[in-house]
Design an enzyme around this catalytic site. Sequence first.
Site, PDB file in Angstrom:
ATOM      1  N   GLY B  46     -18.738  44.068   7.110  1.00 22.23           N
ATOM      2  CA  GLY B  46     -19.203  44.121   5.727  1.00 22.23           C
ATOM      3  C   GLY B  46     -19.498  45.551   5.283  1.00 22.23           C
ATOM      4  N   CYS B 130     -23.944  36.613   1.834  1.00 19.81           N
ATOM      5  CA  CYS B 130     -24.725  37.081   2.983  1.00 19.81           C
ATOM      6  C   CYS B 130     -26.172  36.625   2.834  1.00 19.81           C
ATOM      7  CB  CYS B 130     -24.678  38.601   3.091  1.00 19.81           C
ATOM      8  SG  CYS B 130     -25.737  39.187   4.429  1.00 19.81           S
ATOM      9  N   GLY B 244     -17.434  28.328  13.452  1.00 18.76           N
ATOM     10  CA  GLY B 244     -17.496  27.780  14.805  1.00 18.76           C
ATOM     11  C   GLY B 244     -16.157  27.626  15.504  1.00 18.76           C
TER      12      GLY B 244
END
Lengths: 255, 303
Positions: B46, B130, B244
Amino acid sequence: MKKVLVDLTIREVEQLNATCVLLLMTAESPLPAVLPGQFAELRIDGTPTVMLRRPISIHSFSPEKNEIGFLVQLVGDGTRWLGNLKAGDKVNTLLPLGNGFTLPTDKNANLLLVGGGVGSAPLYYLAEELKRGGYNFTLLIGARSAKDLYRRDAYEALGRVEYTTEDGTLGQKGYVTNHTVLGEKFTQIYTCGPKPMMLSVAKYARENNVPCEVSLENKMACGLGACLCCVEDTKEGHKCVCTDGPVFSIDELKW
Amino acid sequence: MVKTDVKIGGLNLKNPVLTASGTFGYGIEFADFVDLNKLGGFIVKGTTLNHREGNPYPRSAETPMGMLNAVGLQNKGVDYFASNIYPQLKDFDTNVIVNVSGACIEDYVACAEKVAALDKIPAIELNISCPNVKQGGMAFGVQAASAAEVVSAVRKAYPKTLIVKLSPNVTDITEIARAVEGAGADSVSLINTLLGMAIDSEKRRPLLSTITGGMSGPAVKPIALRMVWQVAKAVKIPVVGIGGITTGSDAVEFLLAGASAIEVGTANFMNPAVTGEIVDYIEDYLVRHKMNSIDELIGALEV
């Protein structure tokens, strides 16, 4: 240094005391070169509460035997899994990681290695390398009690070793920073152990104007400098313990 | 030879495997383990207009089959990226995508403009999700109107492929997805981390310096898969699935649910070679299932 992902095979597990084991491991192909102070990330298998690898410092390393040693303190599910391994078991390992200690350039240097409890693990490999290089060094190891000190014969075979214990069961009673050996003149200090101990050693080093390197430990995820989880707040901002460290000069730290 | 390439806006990926921002550094950290050119692309850390120190330590906590992080977008700013990191990345034969974050619309736009000037960066992933900084994007990403507003401002300033990364910390993620599609996004990627928390019961203290943090890892996969499936049905633009993904079969599940590409995140910490292994798995899967093209797999879930 090129890092590798390798399945290590356990050669020997030695239970050193109730909470500490020594794992000696080997690999099918030659292990990569490793510097004193570097570490590895060991994968923990079959333990549902453990997803991330465990960073473990390199305790011993022998290219001749193609053998690497890890001293593991059994503190949680991950390290207990490691402690239950048997000869022949395999551990997927990422190594070598981190920067390592800076070896002195001056062969006449008088070096002091200060370790606390299981934190002194990486100092063993450092002492092996210093002995190989013909350096003059003293190991000062502190623990709560004599029973918390491990592999004393192995350390003593490398050179001069002094001890302190808090209960006085071995060596001088008290903390490493109270030991009379600190009255001698050293040109470089290396330390690894509990943070309060390292802070006291760093203070001693500053007061006596001796360069000092400390090996830090904290919670890590990747071990490769990617996730930015394991940061230490240094004079130059947040730095990764896994790649900028784990060894730092005290001049870099806000200690 | 099976066809594994996919298209995301103007972006051609040789295969659908990307890496999730913040889990793969600048790619080069993983070069000992993965041939970076083998990946569809990688999404770098980021990046913000100005340098950010991030949050204090401790920033991570392991949880059952997952982890929390609260890094807080530590990075040296877009100018540092352009002059020091970009030169090391520009010659890779893959797509290097920059994840762009900001605290206000002007910062997002200014950062995106600076990245647009870098020839070899064909796309940005706009992080409006975020959870770890006070004004760190998630405020934009949890309301359809503000999400559309920031995307539409960046769209005007950024001519290349614009992927918008969505927060799962919302009542209805399809509403946000449709809003950013309407504002001109070329693609949506989801999910960013789920807001979570961990406590040390002995010390009676939170495990993170920020108390709450973003949860990722295998534990979040079922939630991510469900959201990808819902969003893929709700929008016409391609969806990038995240959450995941740890194995090749996880990646195939997201493709079946309708994702055109996937991002591998936390699994990079468990196995730094995993992305290359997932590329091989997908190719092998297509052969095993007698498919000539990955297009036959995307959205092929039978219900």
